[in-house]
Motif scaffolding. Structure first.
Motif: not given
Length: 885
Positions: A621-629
C-alpha cells in the motif's frame, strides 16, 4: 532428429518459401467456445470465416494445443495426449492444391542436409476425397506416387469443415508406412497403426450450409478465395524420425518417465499398469508446464480445473508407482529442460510456474490426508454393518467432495479386503459428466450464434472506436438488435442493442468494466447499460430507451458519463500501480493472473503462496501511494508484440494480443504492461490507493482488493468515524483503542467463564433433587429431565452425575438441554440396567425421533441432538413408554 529441430526445419522451409512466420497463440485464446486452442488453425479462424482481412497472404506456425476430452485414456493408448504441437502452413487466396502438395512433398522427402526431413519417398501413402480427381492427379505429377499409394476415402475421413455453415473442402492426408512389424499391408484404409498419418492438407474451396453431420451438409457454392489450411502433428513426426513407438518416448517427453522411474524404483516397459502411470506422469507434467506458462492457474472451474486435474493425476500416478514424497519438484524441472529449446520464455517464467505447481501439490497431499480419514471412517462402517464393499455413492463422494481419486480408493479398499462398487461409481460419474456437458452446451449456445453481429460487421465495416480520444461523438445508427434479430426501431421502455458507425464508449475488456453514459437524438434519449465486442471490430451498445423512438440511420450523440470514465481510469491505472507495488515488495514472481476494475474499485489476482504479513501488505500500500505522490507520467505506445517483449513489457496471462499491441507505462520501466484500457495522464490523478482485503483464491494464488480515488477517501473517512466513536465511548486516545478493546474482551471472557461455572454449579446442585425424583418404570429407576438452558457439555455432566447417585439399582437417565433453542440429549445407563438388556444407543434413537434429530453411542452412554425444542416433553415420555414395554 530432436523435436525442436523438426520444428525449426518446418518453419524455415516455409519461411524460405515466402511465408510469414506467425508465433504460436497462447493456449488461452479469445474464443468463447473453447477452453484452450485445440487445433493449429484456431488463431486463423477469423480469416477463414471472412471476419477479418489477413495481414499476409501466406503464413506458417507451430501452434501449441491442448485437448482434454479423452483425458482418462491418456497413457492407456499410444495415441492420446493432452498437450501437442501442430505445424501448419496457410494460404489465403494465394497458392492452392498444387502449392500445398508441392510444399509438403519437398519438406518431408527433402534430404536432411538440405533442410528436409529425409523421409523415404517409397514409404509415403496419401488419401484423397473419392471425388477429388484433381488432388490425385497432382500427387501423381508432383510426387510421382503410383495410383495404388493414393487411396480414396469418403466425406467422413477426407472432408473438412467447422461443423457450422461456412467454408469447407476436401482434404488429403499423408501417411508413412512404418513396416510390417506394426500391422498388415494395404495402406491406411487397411491399418492406421502401421500407416501413420503425419499431415493433413485441407483445400478450402466451398461454402457449405445446413450442416447436419460431418458427412451431411449442403454445398451452396464455390468460395471467392480458395484457401489452404494444413496440420502436421509435430509429436507424431518426432517419434517417427526418432524410431520410437509412441509420443511418450520422444525426446521432449521421455526424460520425465526416466526421472519418475529413477525416483520410484519401478522400471518402464515391464508392467502395463505401471507403464500407463509413467505415461500419465510424463504427459500431464508437460501439459501442466505449458498451461501454467500461458497463465493458467489451478482452480475449481473451467481452465483452472483442467490444470488442477492434470497436476493431481500426475501426483496420484506417482503415488501408485510407490513414490509418496513431493514429486513435482523433481519432475517439472526435467520437463522444462526439454521444452525450453522451443519455448525459451518458460525458463524466465519458471520461478512463478514452480511456485504455483508445488503449492498445488502440497494442497493435494493435504487433500489425500483428509480423504484417507474419510475413507477409513467409511471402511469401519462397512465392516461394522457386516458388509464387504464400499458403495458407489461413498466412492463418488470421496472423489467429488474431497478430491480423492478412485484409483486410490480402490487400492486402499483392496488393502482392507473390501470391494468397491465401481459400476455405481462410474454411473454417478457419467451422470455428472452429462450434467456438465448439458451445462457447457447451454453456455456455449448463449455465445455461439454471432450471425446477426457478423452481418452488421459485413454490411457496415468495423466500428470507428474513439474511446482513447474523446467522451462524445456525433454518430449514426447502423443496426438495431433485439431478441437476437435486427429490428427497425426501439421504442420507449424497450431494451435492445445498438451498433453505431463511431463511438467513444469503452467496451468491456482486459478486466475493465464498460463505460456508462447515454445516447441522445432529436426527440429521444437512451441509457447505455453495457458495451461489448461480440465479434472483432464491432462495438455493440446495450441500451434502455427512456424517451422517444430510436430508428435505423438516425443521427445520435453518444456521450460517456465523464465521472464514470474518470473513476474507471483511476481504477485501471491503480491496478497497474498495485501490480508494480506487489512485484516491488514481493519479487518478480508476484505476477498478475487476472483483474477486474470499475470506477473506484479494483481487484487483482496474483501468483503467491501463503498469506501476506501485515508488514508486506502495508508495504504494498505504501509503495502504491508513493508512486501516486511521485506524480509519475502515464503513457501509451503502440508497437509490435516482439518489440514490446524486448522492451520488457509484461503480457498479462489470459489475454490475447494481435500483431500490434499497446504498451502502458507508469514511471517508465517501474510499470510497463500490455494493456488496451483507459488510464489517467499522471499517477497523482489516481488520488489514493486503499487496500481493503487480501485473501487466497486457490493454491498459489491470492487476490488483493483496493479502492481508489474518492471511493478510497470515503472508505478512510468511514474508518476514521468508527475510530472517533470508539475513542469517545472508551474515553481514550485513538492509538490506545486496540489495547482498551483487548482489555474489555479479556474481561468479558473472564465474566463469561465465571457465569458458566456458576451455572454449572447450579445445575449440578439440582442433580440430587432430580435423582431423588426417579420413578420405577419396568423394574428400573427412570429419570427424565429437561435441563432448561443447558448445552451439550453440561447435559452430559448432569446425566452422569445423576446416574452415579443411582448406583444402588438399575437406572436409566435421560437429560435434554435446550441452549440456543437446539435440543441436546444424553442417555446414561448403569451396568445393572445394561444387564437387563437395555442400551443407551437404542434409547437415544427414541429421543431423536421426537426432537427432529439423531444420535448414537455405546450401551452405557449415548448422545445426540435435534432441531425441535417443543418435542422434548414427548421425547422423555417416549423413553418412559419404551421402558414400560
Amino acid at each position: 532428429m530432436h523435436t525442436a529441430e523438426i520444428r525449426r526445419r518446418f518453419l524455415d522451409h516455409f519461411e524460405q518459401a515466402g511465408h510469414t512466420v506467425v508465433p504460436s497463440a497462447p493456449l488461452l485464446f479469445d474464443d468463447p467456445n473453447l477452453l484452450f486452442v485445440n487445433a493449429g488453425m484456431v488463431p486463423f479462424k477469423p480469416y477463414f470465416l471472412g471476419q477479418e482481412t489477413p495481414p499476409w497472404q501466406t503464413a506458417t506456425s507451430v501452434q501449441k494445443c491442448v485437448r482434454t476430452l479423452d483425458i482418462e485414456e491418456v497413457g492407456k493408448t499410444t495415441r492420446h495426449g493432452t498437450f501437442f504441437q501442430m505445424n501448419g502452413n496457410f494460404s489465403f487466396g494465394d497458392y492452392f492444391k498444387e502449392g500445398a502438395i508441392t510444399h509438403a512433398w519437398r519438406l518431408i522427402t527433402g534430404s536432411v542436409a538440405d533442410g528436409g526431413l529425409g523421409i523415404d519417398a517409397d514409404k509415403i501413402w496419401v488419401t484423397v476425397l473419392h471425388s477429388d480427381q484433381e488432388a490425385r492427379e497432382i500427387w501423381r505429377r508432383v510426387a510421382g506416387l503410383p495410383d495404388e499409394r493414393i487411396q480414396d476415402r469418403g466425406l467422413l475421413d477426407n472432408y473438412w469443415h467447422m461443423g457450422v455453415p461456412g467454408p469447407g473442402g476436401p482434404c488429403s492426408e499423408i501417411y508413412v508406412d512404418r513396416g510390417p512389424e506394426f500391422g498388415p499391408d494395404g495402406g491406411p484404409v487397411v491399418d492406421e497403426d502401421r500407416f501413420l498419418e503425419i499431415w493433413n492438407l485441407v483445400f478450402m474451396q466451398e461454402e457449405i450450409a445446413n450442416v447436419r453431420a460431418k458427412d451431411q451438409f449442403d454445398v451452396i457454392g464455390e468460395l471467392p478465395n480458395k484457401n489452404i489450411d494444413t496440420g502436421m502433428g509435430l509429436e507424431r513426426v518426432a517419434y517417427l524420425l526418432q524410431g520410437k513407438g509412441n509420443l511418450y518416448e520422444i525426446d521432449e517427453v521421455f526424460p520425465v518417465i526416466e526421472k519418475a522411474s529413477e525416483v520410484s524404483g519401478r522400471t518402464y516397459g515391464k508392467d502395463h499398469a505401471d507403464d500407463v502411470r509413467f505415461r500419465v506422469v510424463a504427459d500431464h507434467v508437460r501439459s501442466g508446464l505449458m498451461l501454467m506458462g500461458d497463465g493458467v492457474t489451478p482452480g475449481n472451474e473451467a481452465r483452472g480445473y483442467v490444470l488442477r486435474r492434470l497436476l493431481r493425476r500426475a501426483v496420484r500416478s506417482m503415488r501408485l508407482l510407490g513414490f509418496e514424497d513431493p514429486a513435482l519438484p523433481l519432475l517439472l524441472p526435467v520437463s522444462l529442460e526439454r521444452m525450453k529449446a522451443s519455448y525459451p520464455e518458460l525458463e524466465a517464467d519458471f520461478p512463478r510456474i514452480e511456485q504455483i505447481a508445488y503449492a498445488e501439490e502440497d494442497a493435494f497431499r493435504q487433500t489425500l490426508g483428509k480423504g484417507t480419514q474419510i475413507f477409513e471412517s467409511a471402511a469401519v462402517k462397512v465392516k461394522e454393518s457386516g458388509g464387504s464393499g464400499l458403495s458407489g455413492e461413498a466412492a463418488f463422494t470421496l472423489h467429488d467432495t474431497y478430491g480423492f481419486p478412485i484409483d486410490i480408493t480402490l487400492e486402499m479398499a483392496a488393502e482392507k479386503g473390501l470391494s468397491v462398487d465401481e459400476e455405481g461409481f462410474r454411473s454417478l460419474m457419467a451422470e455428472q459428466r452429462s450434467r456438465a456437458k448439458a451445462d457447457a452446451k447451454a453456455k456455449k449456445g448463449s455465445h455461439a450464434d454471432t450471425t446477426v453481429y457478423r452481418s452488421a460487421l459485413d454490411a457496415n465495416g468495423p466500428t470507428d472506436w474513439q474511446a482513447y480520444t474523446t467522451l462524445t461523438t456525433e454518430s449514426r445508427v447502423q443496426a438495431l438488435i433485439a431478441g437476437g434479430a435486427t429490428v427497425p426501431v426501439l421504442g420507449a421502455g424497450s431494451v435492445g442493442e445498438v451498433v453505431l458507425d463511431r463511438t467513444p464508449f469503452y467496451a468491456e475488456s482486459g478486466g475493465q468494466h464498460a463505460d456508462a453514459g447515454h445516447l441522445q437524438w432529436d426527440g429521444g434519449r437512451a441509457e447505455v447499460l453495457d458495451v461489448q465486442r461480440p465479434v472483432r471490430g464491432l462495438v455493440v451498445h446495450q441500451v434502455r430507451v427512456l424517451d422517444g423512438e430510436l430508428t435505423l440511420d438516425a443521427p445520435v450523440e453518444a456521450v460517456v458519463d465523464a465521472e464514470w470514465r474518470l473513476g474507471a481510469r483511476q481504477a485501471h491505472s491503480g491496478t497497474h500501480v498495485v501490480h508494480a507495488a506487489l512485484r516491488e515488495v514481493l519479487g518478480p514472481t508476484a505476477l498478475q493472473a487476472g483483474s477486474y476494475n470499475r470506477p473506484g474499485y479494483l481487484r487483482l489476482d496474483y501468483g503467491w503462496s501463503g498469506a501476506l504479513s501485515p508488514d508486506q501488505l502495508h508495504g504494498v500500500e505504501e509503495a502504491s501511494n508513493r508512486a501516486l505522490r511521485a506524480d509519475l507520467p502515464v503513457t501509451a505506445k503502440t508497437m509490435s508484440l516482439p518489440e514490446a517483449r524486448e522492451w520488457g513489457a509484461l503480457a498479462l496471462f489470459g489475454e490475447t494480443y494481435g500483431e500490434d499491441v499497446r504498451v502502458v507505462e507508469i514511471g517508465g520501466p517501474w510499470s510497463r504492461e500490455l494493456c488496451g484500457g483507459t488510464h489517467v495522464d499522471r499517477s497523482s490523478q489516481i488520488g489514493t490507493v486503499v487496500i481493503t482485503s487480501d485473501g487466497s483464491v486457490g493454491a498459489g494464488n491470492r487476490r488483493v482488493e483496493a479502492l481508489v480515488g474518492i471511493e478510497g477517501f470515503q472508505y478512510l473517512a468511514k474508518e476514521r468515524d468508527v475510530v472517533r466513536q470508539l475513542t469517545d465511548l472508551l474515553k481514550t486516545q485513538p492509538e490506545d483503542v486496540p489495547g482498551r478493546v483487548n482489555d474489555l474482551l479479556e474481561r468479558l471472557k473472564a465474566a463469561e467463564k465465571a457465569a458458566e461455572k456458576i451455572k454449572a454449579a447450579q445445575l449440578l446442585g439440582a442433580a440430587g433433587d432430580v435423582a431423588a425424583s426417579a420413578r420405577d418404570v419396568g423394574g428400573v429407576a427412570y429419570v427424565g429431565h429437561h435441563a432448561a438452558g443447558a448445552a451439550g457439555g453440561d447435559v452430559r455432566t448432569i446425566a452422569l452425575d445423576i446416574r452415579k447417585r443411582l448406583a444402588d439399582r438399575p437406572a436409566v437417565v435421560v437429560v435434554i438441554g435446550d441452549a440456543g433453542d437446539k435440543p441436546a440429549a444424553v442417555v446414561a445407563l448403569n451396568e445393572a440396567a445394561q444387564e437387563r438388556g437395555l442400551s443407551a444407543n437404542d434409547l437415544i434413537k427414541v429421543v431423536g425421533a421426537q426432537i427432529g434429530g439423531k444420535g448414537g453411542g455405546k450401551a452405557d452412554v449415548a448422545q445426540g441432538g435435534g432441531t425441535d425444542v417443543a418435542g422434548i416433553p414427548a421425547a422423555l415420555s417416549a423413553v418412559e413408554a419404551a421402558l414400560a414395554r
